[in-house]
Structure formats: structure tokens, C-alpha cells
Design an enzyme around this catalytic site. Structure first.
Site, mmCIF file in Angstrom:
data_model
loop_
_atom_site.group_PDB
_atom_site.id
_atom_site.type_symbol
_atom_site.label_atom_id
_atom_site.label_comp_id
_atom_site.label_asym_id
_atom_site.label_seq_id
_atom_site.Cartn_x
_atom_site.Cartn_y
_atom_site.Cartn_z
ATOM 1 N N GLY A 85 -34.028 -18.876 3.571
ATOM 2 C CA GLY A 85 -34.840 -17.565 3.430
ATOM 3 C C GLY A 85 -34.688 -17.350 1.830
ATOM 4 N N CYS A 86 -34.500 -15.881 1.484
ATOM 5 C CA CYS A 86 -34.599 -15.374 0.356
ATOM 6 C C CYS A 86 -33.464 -16.017 -0.509
ATOM 7 C CB CYS A 86 -34.327 -13.918 0.210
ATOM 8 S SG CYS A 86 -34.422 -13.334 -1.648
ATOM 9 N N PHE A 87 -33.622 -16.872 -1.653
ATOM 10 C CA PHE A 87 -32.752 -17.478 -2.644
ATOM 11 C C PHE A 87 -31.770 -16.478 -3.218
ATOM 12 C CE2 PHE A 87 -36.317 -18.260 -5.712
ATOM 13 C CZ PHE A 87 -36.643 -16.800 -6.076
ATOM 14 N N TRP A 88 -31.826 -14.957 -3.286
ATOM 15 C CA TRP A 88 -31.066 -14.114 -3.589
ATOM 16 C C TRP A 88 -29.596 -14.277 -2.826
ATOM 17 C CZ3 TRP A 88 -35.063 -9.485 -4.016
ATOM 18 C CH2 TRP A 88 -35.920 -9.752 -5.058
ATOM 19 N N CYS A 89 -29.991 -14.062 -1.463
ATOM 20 C CA CYS A 89 -28.937 -14.220 -0.307
ATOM 21 C C CYS A 89 -28.086 -15.649 -0.599
ATOM 22 C CB CYS A 89 -29.347 -14.127 1.035
ATOM 23 S SG CYS A 89 -30.447 -12.610 1.340
#
Length: 196
Positions: A29-33
């Protein structure tokens, strides 16, 4: 300036010497997570957000978000394999996203958010495939795993503002409502493996 750069390189070289350094590249998913979680794991040296698995060279965030480049948002994790194994890294990976959700994680939809393990060696490939069999056999999820297992390709580091995004933007709404709950879940489940 040259002396300072040389000193930094020398410092890093001395502190890396004797370590069994490896890379793991994961899309969840989102690489920030993903970055926010793995940054806290004992044995992890660094985590960089970026893109892998697409057709074009040097893609931008805007291009990847169209879903047309074929890249996945990934975190490239550099770790000391004498401290943490690739198998242990994958144990975290399975718990911080939904590996049964095809091309989406929550409200993030598109092939760029696919669940993917880009392996850097035959050993990593075998461990990933074996863990998928185990997770499916143990019925840890209601649906089968859809995680892609592919050979690592060119890694394109994301723009600077994506690096350490959660750490630098904790009060932003996406961080509050999406990233923080994943980080807190991880911290509870893996409290013995957090950096001191």
C-alpha cells in the site's frame, strides 16, 4: 565540505564493516505506512520510499499515481541480517497490510498499491513463497494471499518530501487516521523487536 563528506563516508564504512547487510523491497500500500513501521524495527539500518516494478525510468509520484507506469509504491529496507532475518521482516509485512486485497489497501486503490515482495536473492524468493503457503494453510486471513513475488528491478527513490513522511507530518490527517493506527498496531505486536 569535501572533508565533511569524506568523514561521513568513513564513519558509515566503519560502522557497516562486519555487518551482514541485505536489502528487502516491499510494497504494502502507501509507502508512508510501510516506512513508518520498518524504521522502528531493530536491525533495520535505513528505509527509503520509492518505486519499483514499472516500465518507465525515473517515474515521478504524479506519474505513478496514474497507475499507468506499472510501478508499485515500495519501501526499500536495508538491514543487518545478523540482527533480523528476512523471514522476520516478512512476519511484520503480513501484519501491517491486507495481503488478500488486490491492488488496494483501504481507500488507496490502484496497481501502485499492490501487495508485492521484490526479492533480491533465491533465498528471499523461497522464503517469501514458503511463508505465503504457511499463511494460506493456517487460514490467517479469510481470503487467499494475492501478494506478488517478483525479482527486484530498478529502484527509483521517491521525491524528498516522501522520505520520513510520517515522522515529519504526524499531525496531517492521513497520518493521523491511516498511518498512526498501523504504527500503533505494529508497536503492540512487535514491542520486543523495536529499536531501543
Amino acid at each position: 565540505m569535501k572533508k565533511l563528506i569524506f568523514a561521513v563516508i568513513l564513519f558509515v564504512s566503519i560502522h557497516m564493516e562486519g555487518k551482514n547487510i541485505e536489502k528487502a523491497t516491499l510494497g504494502a500500500g502507501c509507502f508512508w505506512c510501510v516506512e513508518a513501521v520498518f524504521d522502528q524495527l531493530e536491525g533495520v539500518i535505513s528505509v527509503e520510499s520509492g518505486y519499483m516494478g514499472g516500465a518507465s525510468k525515473n517515474p515521478t509520484y504524479k506519474e505513478v499515481c496514474t497507475g499507468e507506469t506499472g510501478h508499485a509504491e515500495v519501501a526499500q529496507i536495508t538491514y543487518d541480517a545478523d540482527v533480523i532475518s528476512f523471514g522476520d521482516i516478512l512476519a511484520v509485512f503480513w501484519t501491517v497490510h491486507d495481503p488478500t486485497s488486490l491492488n488496494r489497501q483501504g481507500g488507496d486503490v490502484g496497481t501502485q498499491y499492490r501487495s508485492v515482495i521484490f526479492y533480491h536473492s533465491d533465498s528471499q524468493k523461497n522464503i517469501a513463497k514458503e511463508q505465503i503457503k504457511i499463511v494460506d494453510a493456517e487460514k490467517l486471513y479469510d481470503k487467499p494471499i494475492v501478494t506478488e513475488v517478483s525479482a527486484a528491478e530498478a529502484f527509483y527513490i521517491a521525491e524528498n518530501y516522501h522520505q520520513e513522511y510520517y515522522e515529519n507530518n504526524k499531525n496531517e490527517s492521513y497520518c493521523q487516521f491511516v498511518v498512526r493506527p498501523k504504527v500503533e498496531k505494529f508497536q503492540k505486536m512487535f514491542k520486543d523487536q523495536l529499536k531501543k
